[in-house]
Design a protein around this motif. Structure first.
Motif, PDB file in Angstrom:
ATOM      1  N   ASP A  88       8.165 -23.923  34.007  1.00  0.00           N
ATOM      2  CA  ASP A  88       9.497 -24.505  33.761  1.00  0.00           C
ATOM      3  C   ASP A  88       9.388 -25.906  33.169  1.00  0.00           C
ATOM      4  OD1 ASP A  88      10.676 -22.200  34.756  1.00  0.00           O
ATOM      5  OD2 ASP A  88      11.125 -23.061  36.725  1.00  0.00           O
ATOM      6  N   LEU A  89       8.490 -26.709  33.707  1.00  0.00           N
ATOM      7  CA  LEU A  89       8.327 -28.079  33.200  1.00  0.00           C
ATOM      8  C   LEU A  89       7.772 -28.084  31.777  1.00  0.00           C
ATOM      9  CD1 LEU A  89       6.975 -29.884  36.392  1.00  0.00           C
ATOM     10  CD2 LEU A  89       9.221 -30.167  35.323  1.00  0.00           C
ATOM     11  N   GLU A  90       6.838 -27.181  31.488  1.00  0.00           N
ATOM     12  CA  GLU A  90       6.314 -27.092  30.119  1.00  0.00           C
ATOM     13  C   GLU A  90       7.415 -26.682  29.144  1.00  0.00           C
ATOM     14  OE1 GLU A  90       2.951 -24.470  30.490  1.00  0.00           O
ATOM     15  OE2 GLU A  90       1.589 -26.139  30.919  1.00  0.00           O
ATOM     16  N   VAL A  93       9.530 -29.713  28.523  1.00  0.00           N
ATOM     17  CA  VAL A  93       8.833 -30.648  27.630  1.00  0.00           C
ATOM     18  C   VAL A  93       8.961 -30.184  26.184  1.00  0.00           C
ATOM     19  CG1 VAL A  93       6.546 -31.504  26.952  1.00  0.00           C
ATOM     20  CG2 VAL A  93       7.240 -31.582  29.348  1.00  0.00           C
ATOM     21  N   LEU A  94       8.751 -28.881  25.944  1.00  0.00           N
ATOM     22  CA  LEU A  94       8.870 -28.352  24.585  1.00  0.00           C
ATOM     23  C   LEU A  94      10.283 -28.534  24.042  1.00  0.00           C
ATOM     24  CD1 LEU A  94       6.731 -25.091  24.840  1.00  0.00           C
ATOM     25  CD2 LEU A  94       6.153 -27.205  23.637  1.00  0.00           C
ATOM     26  N   ARG A  99      14.044 -31.628  20.624  1.00  0.00           N
ATOM     27  CA  ARG A  99      15.249 -32.462  20.522  1.00  0.00           C
ATOM     28  C   ARG A  99      14.912 -33.844  19.995  1.00  0.00           C
ATOM     29  NH1 ARG A  99      20.165 -33.113  19.080  1.00  0.00           N
ATOM     30  NH2 ARG A  99      21.443 -34.370  20.446  1.00  0.00           N
ATOM     31  N   LEU A 100      13.774 -34.394  20.426  1.00  0.00           N
ATOM     32  CA  LEU A 100      13.326 -35.700  19.944  1.00  0.00           C
ATOM     33  C   LEU A 100      13.078 -35.667  18.441  1.00  0.00           C
ATOM     34  CD1 LEU A 100      12.427 -38.609  20.515  1.00  0.00           C
ATOM     35  CD2 LEU A 100      10.155 -37.703  21.006  1.00  0.00           C
TER      36      LEU A 100
END
Length: 158
Positions: A88-90, A93-94, A99-100
């Motif tokens: 979930d955290l990966e 991050v993706l 979005r960045l």
């Protein structure tokens, strides 16, 4: 390419997310038993695509994820709840990286537009200022604020 000019299937790049593999093939590719894949699906660790009839179809990305789940479990000793949290955290991050990149591109476009507008505006302001100065009437005397100086009055002697 084959002799007939058609592309060989091996020449066609596969979409990493395309659900292609039935559970038996996915299990073999991941080096696991099909029942393990079903278990991971029930627990939400790896969620394959589904056919209209409900059959599981695994993508190349799903196969990679299955291998990662197995590595974390066997080599790192992470339990399934921990593996779920890592996955979930990966994913977060993706998504944040995407979005960045999106926002960075948008900022670059906005900065380019701002530079273009400021160049145009600077010349427009200079032209407008010149036009105002040209419009001044030359016969009008500029107004000056009254002075705050104190003047003493002395009457004339007679």
């Amino acid at each position: 390419m084959g002799d007939s000019g058609r592309r060989d299937r091996r020449d066609i790049p596969l979409d990493e997310l395309a659900p292609l593999f039935v559970i038996s093939v996915a299990a073999e590719l991941a080096g696991m038993h099909a029942q393990t894949l079903r278990s991971y699906d029930r627990e939400g660790l790896v969620s394959p695509g589904r056919t209209p009839s409900g059959g599981r179809r695994y993508s190349q990305r799903d196969i990679q994820l299955l291998r990662e789940v197995q590595r974390l479990s066997q080599d790192e000793g992470v339990n399934r709840a921990g593996i779920k949290r890592i996955i979930d955290l990966e994913s977060q991050v993706l998504a944040l990286q995407a979005r960045l990149t999106e926002l960075s591109d948008e900022l670059d476009r906005a900065n380019a537009e701002l530079r273009k507008a400021s160049q145009h505006t600077a010349s427009s302001v200079a032209e407008a200022s010149e036009a105002v100065h040209r419009s001044y009437r030359r016969d009008v005397v500029p107004w000056r604020a009254p002075s705050a100086a104190i003047v003493t009055w002395q009457p004339r002697s007679r």
